[in-house]
Scaffold this active site. Structure first.
Site, PDB file in Angstrom:
ATOM      1  CG  LEU A  71     -83.802 129.793 -22.389  1.00 41.73           C
ATOM      2  CD1 LEU A  71     -83.380 128.906 -23.475  1.00 41.73           C
ATOM      3  CD2 LEU A  71     -84.027 131.179 -22.744  1.00 41.73           C
ATOM      4  N   PRO A  72     -86.933 128.863 -19.581  1.00 40.30           N
ATOM      5  CG  PRO A  72     -89.028 130.009 -19.821  1.00 40.30           C
ATOM      6  CD  PRO A  72     -87.747 129.839 -20.333  1.00 40.30           C
ATOM      7  CB  THR A 117     -83.813 123.880 -13.879  1.00 35.81           C
ATOM      8  OG1 THR A 117     -82.959 124.493 -13.139  1.00 35.81           O
ATOM      9  CG2 THR A 117     -84.148 122.363 -13.205  1.00 35.81           C
ATOM     10  CE  LYS A 169     -81.646 124.203  -9.254  1.00 35.05           C
ATOM     11  NZ  LYS A 169     -81.974 125.322 -10.548  1.00 35.05           N
ATOM     12  CE  LYS A 198     -88.308 123.883 -14.484  1.00 35.83           C
ATOM     13  NZ  LYS A 198     -87.047 124.842 -14.999  1.00 35.83           N
TER      14      LYS A 198
END
Length: 333
Positions: free
Chosen positions: A86-87, A124, A199, A276
């Site tokens: 997902l975003p 993420t 990450k 982001k």
């Protein structure tokens, strides 16, 4: 994103895999997962879901054109294994915790079914949000891991992603064969949130490197160097890094490769997503009193890119080169 969750009686839940989020990365990951899973177990069922219904339907049509015998449905919670890509944090909260989300639906199942459920989130997102969602999942008796990826769209398509996993040893061992259908390297980084922590640190490095590679390539050209020669020097010297050797931002700098710059920066990791990730890094660093002078500078530069050149938001983040070139008034390609 508000997917509809319903149980599909035609599918055997323990043999069914669901994938939620069919963007650039997710669609390639789902394709590899389903193809490899079906090859391994022909009686497998598959479920897809996306915020844009047409994306899920399009994926289904495309997949069935290659494997018409596969049982694939556009819905969720018929599945014993659910993968999400997902975003960011708000979408994860919506899909997992809202009233029509995965975790409330798990709680509505009979006692033993949640224990048979494996949740894999490759988004993420904020580490603390991920840990809260994982805690809620565990209270529902499901197993959950955070498993963000490294390798980009090219790695997703080739099935060569690296998965950075956070969660219990039991959850990791159960998820490992699923992740192996989509990637080549699977690293258990520690407890819940550890995969995301790794990450975020990795993408902090990447975001900074891509900017300085763009700066060096622009400076080299200003000094009269051929981009391919300069890239060859960097890639065989102490400046070598993925941002130069694989994702070099200058067309024709990598004659034997096809980075996004050769396609007008299409098909890579979006600049908006890199911003982001830089925000995730700087935000969490501030809560841990960890200094990020370069990270903050890179974050601010990516923010400037989106503000001054909004057309680059969906372009690969190596398009920061184009922004810097325009900033310097350089008319070269």
């Amino acid at each position: 994103m508000k997917p509809t969750f319903r149980v599909l009686r035609a599918l055997e839940r323990t043999r069914t895999t669901a994938f939620i989020g069919l963007g650039r990365m997710g669609s390639e990951m789902a394709r590899n997962l389903f193809l490899n899973k079906f090859s391994e177990s022909p009686d497998s069922g598959f479920v897809v879901c996306d915020a844009i219904p047409d994306s899920a339907a399009s994926f289904r049509r495309s997949f069935l054109s290659r494997c018409p015998e596969v049982h694939i449905e556009v819905a969720v919670l018929a599945a014993g294994t659910i993968v999400t890509m997902l975003p960011s944090s708000p979408e994860v909260n919506t899909v997992y915790t809202e009233s029509n989300g995965i975790i409330p639906a798990l709680r509505s199942l009979s006692a033993n079914k949640p224990q048979q459920t494996l949740l894999i989130d490759s988004t993420t997102l904020d580490v603390d949000v991920a840990r809260r969602v994982a805690s809620d999942a565990e209270e529902s008796k499901a197993l959950m891991i955070d498993a963000p990826v490294s390798g980009g769209v090219a790695g997703a398509k080739a099935g060569t992603l690296s998965f950075l996993v956070g969660g219990t040893e039991t959850a990791f061992r159960k998820a490992e064969p699923i992740l192996a259908h989509m990637g080549k390297r699977i690293i258990h980084c520690g407890s819940s949130g550890a995969g995301l922590s790794a990450k975020i640190c990795n993408n902090l490095v990447l975001g900074v490197q891509q900017i300085v590679v763009a700066e060096a390539m622009l400076l080299g050209q200003a000094l009269g160097l051929d981009p391919a020669v300069l890239a060859g020097v960097i890639n065989s010297s102490t400046g070598a890094c993925w941002a130069s050797s694989v994702n070099n931002p200058v067309p024709s700098s990598l004659p034997d490769k096809s980075p996004p710059c050769e396609r007008d920066y299409e098909g890579g990791f979006a600049t908006a997503l890199m911003l982001k990730d830089m925000l995730l890094a700087t935000d969490i660093a501030s809560t841990r009193s960890s200094p990020l002078p370069l990270g903050q500078a890179a974050r601010d530069l990516y923010a400037d890119v989106l503000k001054m050149s909004p057309e680059l938001a969906k372009k690969d983040f190596s398009s920061v080169y184009r922004y810097l070139k325009d900033l310097g008034g350089d008319g070269r390609d």
